[in-house]
Design a protein around this motif. Sequence first.
Motif, PDB file in Angstrom:
ATOM      1  N   LEU A 241     121.356  -1.712 111.591  1.00  0.00           N
ATOM      2  CA  LEU A 241     122.269  -1.622 110.444  1.00  0.00           C
ATOM      3  C   LEU A 241     121.968  -2.723 109.432  1.00  0.00           C
ATOM      4  N   LEU A 242     121.731  -3.929 109.909  1.00  0.00           N
ATOM      5  CA  LEU A 242     121.419  -5.040 109.017  1.00  0.00           C
ATOM      6  C   LEU A 242     120.133  -4.776 108.240  1.00  0.00           C
ATOM      7  N   VAL A 243     119.123  -4.259 108.909  1.00  0.00           N
ATOM      8  CA  VAL A 243     117.856  -3.958 108.234  1.00  0.00           C
ATOM      9  C   VAL A 243     118.060  -2.898 107.156  1.00  0.00           C
ATOM     10  N   LEU A 244     118.777  -1.836 107.477  1.00  0.00           N
ATOM     11  CA  LEU A 244     118.979  -0.750 106.511  1.00  0.00           C
ATOM     12  C   LEU A 244     119.759  -1.232 105.289  1.00  0.00           C
ATOM     13  N   VAL A 245     120.827  -1.992 105.522  1.00  0.00           N
ATOM     14  CA  VAL A 245     121.670  -2.445 104.411  1.00  0.00           C
ATOM     15  C   VAL A 245     120.934  -3.433 103.516  1.00  0.00           C
ATOM     16  N   THR A 246     120.223  -4.373 104.135  1.00  0.00           N
ATOM     17  CA  THR A 246     119.591  -5.431 103.348  1.00  0.00           C
ATOM     18  C   THR A 246     118.255  -5.011 102.735  1.00  0.00           C
ATOM     19  N   THR A 247     117.661  -3.932 103.248  1.00  0.00           N
ATOM     20  CA  THR A 247     116.408  -3.449 102.656  1.00  0.00           C
ATOM     21  C   THR A 247     116.650  -2.723 101.342  1.00  0.00           C
ATOM     22  N   ARG A 248     117.772  -2.076 101.189  1.00  0.00           N
ATOM     23  CA  ARG A 248     118.034  -1.229 100.019  1.00  0.00           C
ATOM     24  C   ARG A 248     117.795  -1.925  98.686  1.00  0.00           C
ATOM     25  N   PRO A 249     118.289  -3.164  98.469  1.00  0.00           N
ATOM     26  CA  PRO A 249     118.061  -3.792  97.163  1.00  0.00           C
ATOM     27  C   PRO A 249     116.605  -4.159  96.892  1.00  0.00           C
ATOM     28  N   LEU A 250     115.769  -4.147  97.920  1.00  0.00           N
ATOM     29  CA  LEU A 250     114.376  -4.545  97.768  1.00  0.00           C
ATOM     30  C   LEU A 250     113.459  -3.364  97.475  1.00  0.00           C
ATOM     31  N   LEU A 251     114.019  -2.165  97.505  1.00  0.00           N
ATOM     32  CA  LEU A 251     113.234  -0.947  97.313  1.00  0.00           C
ATOM     33  C   LEU A 251     113.721  -0.196  96.086  1.00  0.00           C
ATOM     34  N   PRO A 252     112.901   0.712  95.551  1.00  0.00           N
ATOM     35  CA  PRO A 252     113.384   1.546  94.446  1.00  0.00           C
ATOM     36  C   PRO A 252     114.632   2.318  94.847  1.00  0.00           C
ATOM     37  N   ARG A 253     115.482   2.593  93.904  1.00  0.00           N
ATOM     38  CA  ARG A 253     116.714   3.334  94.190  1.00  0.00           C
ATOM     39  C   ARG A 253     116.374   4.703  94.764  1.00  0.00           C
ATOM     40  N   ARG A 254     117.201   5.125  95.721  1.00  0.00           N
ATOM     41  CA  ARG A 254     117.090   6.412  96.409  1.00  0.00           C
ATOM     42  C   ARG A 254     115.915   6.473  97.391  1.00  0.00           C
ATOM     43  N   THR A 255     115.344   5.316  97.752  1.00  0.00           N
ATOM     44  CA  THR A 255     114.241   5.335  98.717  1.00  0.00           C
ATOM     45  C   THR A 255     114.705   5.852 100.078  1.00  0.00           C
ATOM     46  N   LEU A 256     115.833   5.343 100.574  1.00  0.00           N
ATOM     47  CA  LEU A 256     116.291   5.726 101.914  1.00  0.00           C
ATOM     48  C   LEU A 256     116.755   7.172 101.986  1.00  0.00           C
ATOM     49  N   THR A 257     117.016   7.795 100.829  1.00  0.00           N
ATOM     50  CA  THR A 257     117.382   9.216 100.809  1.00  0.00           C
ATOM     51  C   THR A 257     116.227  10.077 100.336  1.00  0.00           C
ATOM     52  N   SER A 258     115.030   9.495 100.249  1.00  0.00           N
ATOM     53  CA  SER A 258     113.809  10.214  99.881  1.00  0.00           C
ATOM     54  C   SER A 258     113.910  10.890  98.518  1.00  0.00           C
ATOM     55  N   GLY A 259     114.328  10.107  97.518  1.00  0.00           N
ATOM     56  CA  GLY A 259     114.339  10.626  96.157  1.00  0.00           C
ATOM     57  C   GLY A 259     112.939  11.000  95.708  1.00  0.00           C
ATOM     58  N   ARG A 260     112.832  11.998  94.878  1.00  0.00           N
ATOM     59  CA  ARG A 260     111.530  12.499  94.460  1.00  0.00           C
ATOM     60  C   ARG A 260     110.775  11.437  93.655  1.00  0.00           C
ATOM     61  N   GLY A 261     109.477  11.344  93.862  1.00  0.00           N
ATOM     62  CA  GLY A 261     108.648  10.413  93.112  1.00  0.00           C
ATOM     63  C   GLY A 261     108.438   9.111  93.871  1.00  0.00           C
ATOM     64  N   LEU A 262     108.537   7.993  93.166  1.00  0.00           N
ATOM     65  CA  LEU A 262     108.268   6.683  93.756  1.00  0.00           C
ATOM     66  C   LEU A 262     109.098   6.400  95.013  1.00  0.00           C
TER      67      LEU A 262
END
Length: 453
Positions: A241-262
Amino acid sequence: MSGQRTAGIWAPQYVWVTVGAVAMIFLAATQALAVTTVMPVVSADLDGEALYAVAFSATLATSVIGMVVVGAWCDRSSPVAPLTSAVVLFAAGLIVAGFAPTMEVLVAGRLLQGLGTGGQTVALYVVVARIFPAQLHGRVFAAFSAAWVVPSLVGPVLAGAVAEFLHWRWVFLGVAALTVVAFLLVWLRLRGTDLTTAHPDRSPITARLVWASLVAAGALALSLAGEAGAWMPLVVAASVLLVLVTTRPLLPRRTLTSGRGLPSVVLMRALIAGSLFGAEIYVPKLLIDDYGFSPVWAGLGLTAAALLWALGAAVQGRWGDLLGNARITVLGTVLLFAAIAIAGVTALWHLEPVVLVVGWSLAGAGMGLMYPRLTVLTLAYSTPQNQGFNSSALSISDSIGSAVVIATMGIVFTALVGTGVAYPVVFGIGAAVALLALIPGLRLGHAHEPARE
């Protein structure tokens, strides 16, 4: 314009950057393959079997901090100073590991090495983006992947020979010295060259650094969860849970939900890296523990895969645009899945080791197709203002995906040792993660990546 079209990555204006950067990738590849080969010997010599997986995931975890710092630093200035700092940390970590008297000290050296490894990768990506024209990016990254060819031929075998006939410590110390030499080739060419972006990013970095530190802490906690006894399930859940929550700001938006593109480019990189590198560390261990291979012969088990990685990268570099992202995704993930599945079946049914070695080569072919393609797409989706952020995001996803899968496999393997199914189960985890990569892989889109000329 025509001069730019005919100039290649070995043209006089690029040759020393190309040689130095490829040499640094070569040495990083040599070190990675060498450590994978000799770690069973190291853990036995230092009585550190319980920290076997941690010795790999520790480097990946702290590399996130290096990636974030160097990515932000590059977006504000020239990549030369960040690259220099990263090389110093990388070499220092290797020296600590090389002289380590215990497994705990070796892991500490690997933690320090990770800071440099992550930063070095991001800085080199930014150097490529700012030195080479877009039309040459695919060729540069194909060259980076091809830099695994010689390490594939001699790296694992040489590492095994060094461990068997000299001492495993030279595997770390030798790479440290050679990396400094390779870096000097790049530094001498880049010094005095203005590589700053016209519109530097001035956004605060403190928050991102805090997030990166928490990501690293979560990944390390997950790696050590097996030592928590009855609290292990709680530690695993909290760490993930800590990894998932804290990784989000370091990645492009919608990365964890597999947004199209980057976002899908970045997520796919996490999954294929976790699948391959998680399974790979158990290939030489299986050959040594169950088949009685020496470190030299166990190293040969990784050679065919790395050779086909280079071949796949060359195919991607020349015909990647013709194949298209969807075909590369399907073909690459199928090859990766097949390789890991063959490894699992070999361990389960105690097949001849040649089945494992030949089957594992398919993983290299698949990764050679996918890995450099994802890097090219990342730069194609980037602007000069966010090249550092996007490059660090790609590397962060790579490291965190690998760290989480390796840590999970380590917990499972330790729990199942002696049952006869430890190896098949960890390979099964890797195969499942490879199939998951199809989800983002079919949502990569197109970023008007430059065609070959």
